[in-house]
Design an enzyme around this catalytic site. Structure first.
Site, short mmCIF file in Angstrom:
data_model
loop_
_atom_site.label_atom_id
_atom_site.label_comp_id
_atom_site.label_asym_id
_atom_site.label_seq_id
_atom_site.Cartn_x
_atom_site.Cartn_y
_atom_site.Cartn_z
N GLY A 43 0.80 -1.22 0.00
CA GLY A 43 0.00 0.00 0.00
C GLY A 43 0.84 1.27 0.00
N GLY A 44 2.07 1.17 -0.49
CA GLY A 44 2.93 2.35 -0.58
C GLY A 44 3.50 2.80 0.75
N HIS A 97 4.29 1.27 -14.17
CA HIS A 97 3.97 0.12 -13.34
C HIS A 97 3.08 -0.80 -14.16
CE1 HIS A 97 2.69 -1.91 -9.46
NE2 HIS A 97 1.79 -2.33 -10.32
N ARG A 149 -2.45 -12.40 -3.37
CA ARG A 149 -3.88 -12.20 -3.03
C ARG A 149 -4.60 -11.65 -4.25
NH1 ARG A 149 -3.68 -6.54 -3.06
NH2 ARG A 149 -1.72 -5.70 -2.29
P1 ADP Z 1 3.94 -1.74 -2.36
O1 ADP Z 1 4.21 -3.05 -1.69
O2 ADP Z 1 3.71 -0.65 -1.40
O3 ADP Z 1 2.91 -1.89 -3.41
P2 ADP Z 1 5.91 -1.69 -4.53
O4 ADP Z 1 7.27 -2.25 -4.40
O5 ADP Z 1 4.94 -2.48 -5.31
O6 ADP Z 1 5.33 -1.38 -3.07
O7 ADP Z 1 6.02 -0.23 -5.15
C1 ADP Z 1 4.92 0.61 -5.24
C2 ADP Z 1 5.19 1.74 -6.22
O8 ADP Z 1 6.32 2.50 -5.80
C3 ADP Z 1 5.54 1.31 -7.62
O9 ADP Z 1 4.42 1.04 -8.40
C4 ADP Z 1 6.32 2.49 -8.12
O10 ADP Z 1 5.48 3.54 -8.52
C5 ADP Z 1 7.09 2.93 -6.91
N1 ADP Z 1 8.40 2.28 -6.89
C6 ADP Z 1 8.72 1.15 -6.23
N2 ADP Z 1 10.01 0.83 -6.42
C7 ADP Z 1 10.52 1.79 -7.22
C8 ADP Z 1 11.81 2.02 -7.79
N3 ADP Z 1 12.84 1.21 -7.54
N4 ADP Z 1 11.98 3.11 -8.58
C9 ADP Z 1 10.95 3.94 -8.84
N5 ADP Z 1 9.72 3.77 -8.34
C10 ADP Z 1 9.49 2.72 -7.54
P1 ADP Z 2 -3.25 -3.02 -4.23
O1 ADP Z 2 -1.79 -3.30 -4.42
O2 ADP Z 2 -4.13 -4.15 -4.65
O3 ADP Z 2 -3.65 -1.71 -4.77
P2 ADP Z 2 -2.99 -1.96 -1.55
O4 ADP Z 2 -1.84 -2.65 -0.89
O5 ADP Z 2 -2.85 -0.57 -2.03
O6 ADP Z 2 -3.55 -2.96 -2.67
O7 ADP Z 2 -4.21 -1.92 -0.55
C1 ADP Z 2 -4.83 -3.03 -0.04
C2 ADP Z 2 -6.22 -2.76 0.46
O8 ADP Z 2 -6.33 -3.18 1.81
C3 ADP Z 2 -6.71 -1.35 0.58
O9 ADP Z 2 -7.11 -0.73 -0.56
C4 ADP Z 2 -7.89 -1.55 1.51
O10 ADP Z 2 -9.05 -1.87 0.84
C5 ADP Z 2 -7.48 -2.71 2.38
N1 ADP Z 2 -7.33 -2.28 3.80
C6 ADP Z 2 -8.28 -1.64 4.50
N2 ADP Z 2 -7.90 -1.38 5.73
C7 ADP Z 2 -6.67 -1.82 5.87
C8 ADP Z 2 -5.73 -1.82 6.95
N3 ADP Z 2 -6.00 -1.28 8.13
N4 ADP Z 2 -4.54 -2.37 6.74
C9 ADP Z 2 -4.25 -2.90 5.55
N5 ADP Z 2 -5.10 -2.90 4.52
C10 ADP Z 2 -6.30 -2.39 4.65
MG MG Z 3 3.01 -3.08 -5.06
#
Ligand code: ADP
Ligand code: ADP
Ligand code: MG
Length: 656
Positions: free
Chosen positions: A166-167, A210, A300
């Protein structure tokens, strides 16, 4: 093996609704677990059975694996669907579900464990011959060693939580001097969010796109992919718009990355729905030479799975249930085809005009778009209350069309017909994004939103919208006065009664109203048709009749006026609030209800203007509070760990 007869859904909101709908279609009964504030939520009403598992905070409800498993046993559910977020990627929970004799609808705990940490996942991908982003993913977590490794990788670097999602727990660092502070804050956020503060480092990919691949495996060693999604439109590394297929994707590159995704899934004996995420380097057409790298695998169902469903015509939740029940994948790779283009927009309760601050409170009016090629997955209904305990996503609008332009047009139209009164939403922001020229040309990368933020800011509210709202409040006030005075008057014609009240009142009257909380002076001219309101400094609006596309909600204060997908809330100032409070320039208030996650200062500390004072955690986000000016901390009004209300006083600076 037979399909389950009853499953429990360990989640809430739109994804719980989504799972129940498929279960119902398959004749599978459903059990919802709810927290106290989710009693009566749409997903709870939809489920066949509801078990209350605890108070609002996720740690006391949706994250309590033992309570959830107990609820499954008590109701005779045979399997648990974790949705996404919460316990969806928690291997210990999946283990416990299995020990209880229940089926976890997802991959094996072992596959989750191996792919769950970003560091090991990268190692598995590399071993499978898949390119990964260069960086450091070692054991040592010593700040000194990490700083040295960051230098070796080369700035800018990305610090990422190994357990991240989730960033969260992610920081981009431009240079040496910022590294220590960024590391500390990434570790703190990771610890709070995932109970694990390990990080890894990655080279920052320039202008990345992405692109992720939906994969599916079964218990019979079959793995297929369901094409790719492009989720490059992100804000702070969180997805905002997602689409399938990726614009400009060429057949060779698609073949390479889908094969890589299947290889990653096979490497861990993957079962169920999963997503393998990649970054592609450099915006533009996705030609065969474009560099691409694995970043992580999500074990998931993904939030954005509906775009894949739209282009393939498949129900991924149905596939999850079938595979978990032991069935083979419903289709072979050769039988899976895609058609048209789909785009999803995440409708969030947040305020784009105020740094996307999440917005809470009741939804007083709700209209969700429908129509050909439109799908809306919502977790709320009129009257639902957006609580501070969970994330801010309230619905997803998904448009499908024969081609990308058609999908864009439908999504834009759908957003225009979406109306949420109460909490603020990002609908206007999403609309600006969807109709942005670069997006229309398919020129997307993860930095687009950041660069264009100023241009994506929602348009000003139509002139006259405030006037309409204030006129409503005045009518409401007059009605209340009339009722209180014991002259009920003619209900069908409140203005006959009002005229009497106006006798002796000035024809023109200055009033102060709160426009989105800001005190604003208006002038009211009373006419035979009612009050005609002009905002000082703005041309009069109400007399010309309502401007097009304006909706006013509420018959008395507060009144919500919506126009162009944007909302203003009008209210009378409350003189009780603020009495005895410190002047604005010297106080630090919580911008939102949440938990005071960190206090950086102590009483007597000296701070410079802009220094960090505290962090409030709400709706999966950290909100840093800064000192409004230089000065000495005179008083701390809240302590770390406290639950704080919106507007609560946190700290006061001494008079200078
Ligand atoms: P999360 O587990 O929070 O989803 P990710 O590793 O999937 O984390 O990264 C989420 C987003 O962060 C990516 O879609 C991209 O926009 C940015 N990001 C992640 N790693 C890099 C990287 N090495 N360089 C640039 N952007 C990145
Ligand atoms: P994706 O990579 O599929 O976009 P995210 O990692 O950004 O997924 O988010 C996962 C989802 O988990 C959120 O959009 C939300 O619906 C759900 N969520 C809700 N509450 C929580 C919480 N407290 N902790 C973690 N995830 C949550
Ligand atoms: Mg991711």
């Amino acid at each position: 093996m037979e399909m389950f007869s009853k499953i429990l859904i360990a989640n809430r909101g739109e994804i719980a609704v989504r799972i129940i709908q498929t279960a119902r279609r398959l004749g599978v009964r459903t059990v919802a677990v709810v927290s106290v504030p989710d009693r009566g939520a749409p997903f709870a009403k939809l489920a066949d059975e509801v078990i209350e598992i605890g108070p609002g905070p996720a740690a006391e409800s949706y994250l309590c694996g033992d309570k959830i498993i107990a609820a499954a046993r008590a109701t005779g559910a045979q399997a648990i669907h974790p949705g996404y977020g919460f316990l969806a990627e928690n291997a210990e929970f999946a283990d416990a579900v299995g020990r209880a004799g229940l089926k976890f609808i997802g991959p094996s705990p072992e596959a989750m464990r191996r792919m769950g940490g970003k560091a090991e996942a990268k190692a598995i991908a590399a071993t499978a011959g898949v390119p990964v982003v260069p960086g450091y993913a070692g054991e040592s977590q010593e700040a000194r060693i990490l700083a040295r490794e960051a230098k070796r990788v080369g700035y800018p670097v990305m610090i990422k939580a190994v357990a991240g999602g989730g960033g969260r727990g992610m920081r981009r660092v431009e240079g040496d001097v910022d590294f220590a502070a960024a590391l500390e804050s990434a570790q703190r956020e990771a610890k709070a969010a995932f109970g694990d503060d390990r990080v890894l480092l990655e080279k920052v990919i320039a202008r990345p796109r992405h692109v992720e691949v939906q994969v599916f495996g079964d218990a019979h060693a079959n793995v297929v992919h369901l094409f790719e999604r492009d989720c490059s439109l992100q804000r702070r590394n969180q997805k905002v718009l997602e689409e399938a297929p990726a614009p400009g994707m060429c057949a060779q590159l698609r073949a390479k990355i889908t094969a890589a995704a299947v290889a990653c899934a096979k490497a861990v004996g993957y079962q169920g729905a999963g997503t393998v995420e990649f970054l592609l380097e450099g915006a533009g057409t996705l030609g065969p030479e474009m560099p691409w790298y694995f970043i992580e695998m999500n074990t998931r169902l993904q939030v954005e799975h509906p775009v894949t469903e739209s282009i393939t015509g498949l129900d991924l939740v149905e596939w999850q249930l079938r595979v978990a029940a032991g069935e083979r994948l419903p289709l072979t790779q050769a039988q899976i085809a895609m058609s048209g283009h789909a785009i999803e927009a995440r409708l969030n309760a947040e305020d784009p005009a105020n740094d996307f601050l999440p917005s809470t409170g009741p939804i007083v009016r709700l209209r969700l778009a429908e129509g050909e090629g439109l799908r809306c997955d919502a977790g709320v209904e009129e009257g639902s209350v957006i609580s501070p305990f969970y994330d801010s996503m309230i619905a997803k609008l998904i448009a499908h069309g024969p081609d990308r332009a058609a999908a864009i047009a439908r999504l834009a139209c759908g957003l225009e017909h979406t109306l949420v009164a109460g909490p603020k939403t990002n609908a206007a922001f999403l609309h600006a994004l969807v109709t942005h020229a670069a997006f229309g040309r398919g020129e997307v990368d993860t930095g687009l939103i950041g660069r264009e933020l100023a241009r994506l800011a929602p348009a000003r509210l139509a002139a006259g919208a405030v006037s309409i709202g204030v006129a409503r409040m005045l009518k409401g006030e007059a009605n209340a006065r009339r009722n209180a005075s014991g002259h009920p008057g003619d209900a069908a014609s409140p203005w006959s009664a009002l005229d009497a009240f106006q006798l002796g009142a000035p024809r023109r009257q200055g009033r102060t109203v709160l426009v989105d909380g800001v005190a604003t002076k208006v002038e009211v001219a009373w006419t035979a048709d009612g009050p005609n309101v002009s905002v000082l400094g703005e041309p009069p609006g109400a007399s010309a009749g309502p401007p097009p596309m304006v909706t006013a909600v509420g018959d008395s204060a507060p009144v919500y006026v919506l126009s162009n997908m944007r909302q203003v809330v009008l209210d009378w100032p409350s003189y009780a609030v603020g009495a005895g409070e410190v002047g604005d320039g010297s106080a630090v208030h919580a911008p939102i209800v949440g938990r005071l996650a960190k206090v950086f200062v102590r009483q007597g500390d000296r701070v410079a203007k802009g220094d960090r004072v505290a962090v409030v955690e709400a709706m999966k986000m950290e909100h840093v509070l800064h000192a409004p000016r230089a000065g000495c901390i005179d008083k701390l009004a809240a302590r770390e760990g406290d639950q704080v209300a919106e507007g609560a006083l946190i700290a006061v600076l001494a008079e200078e």
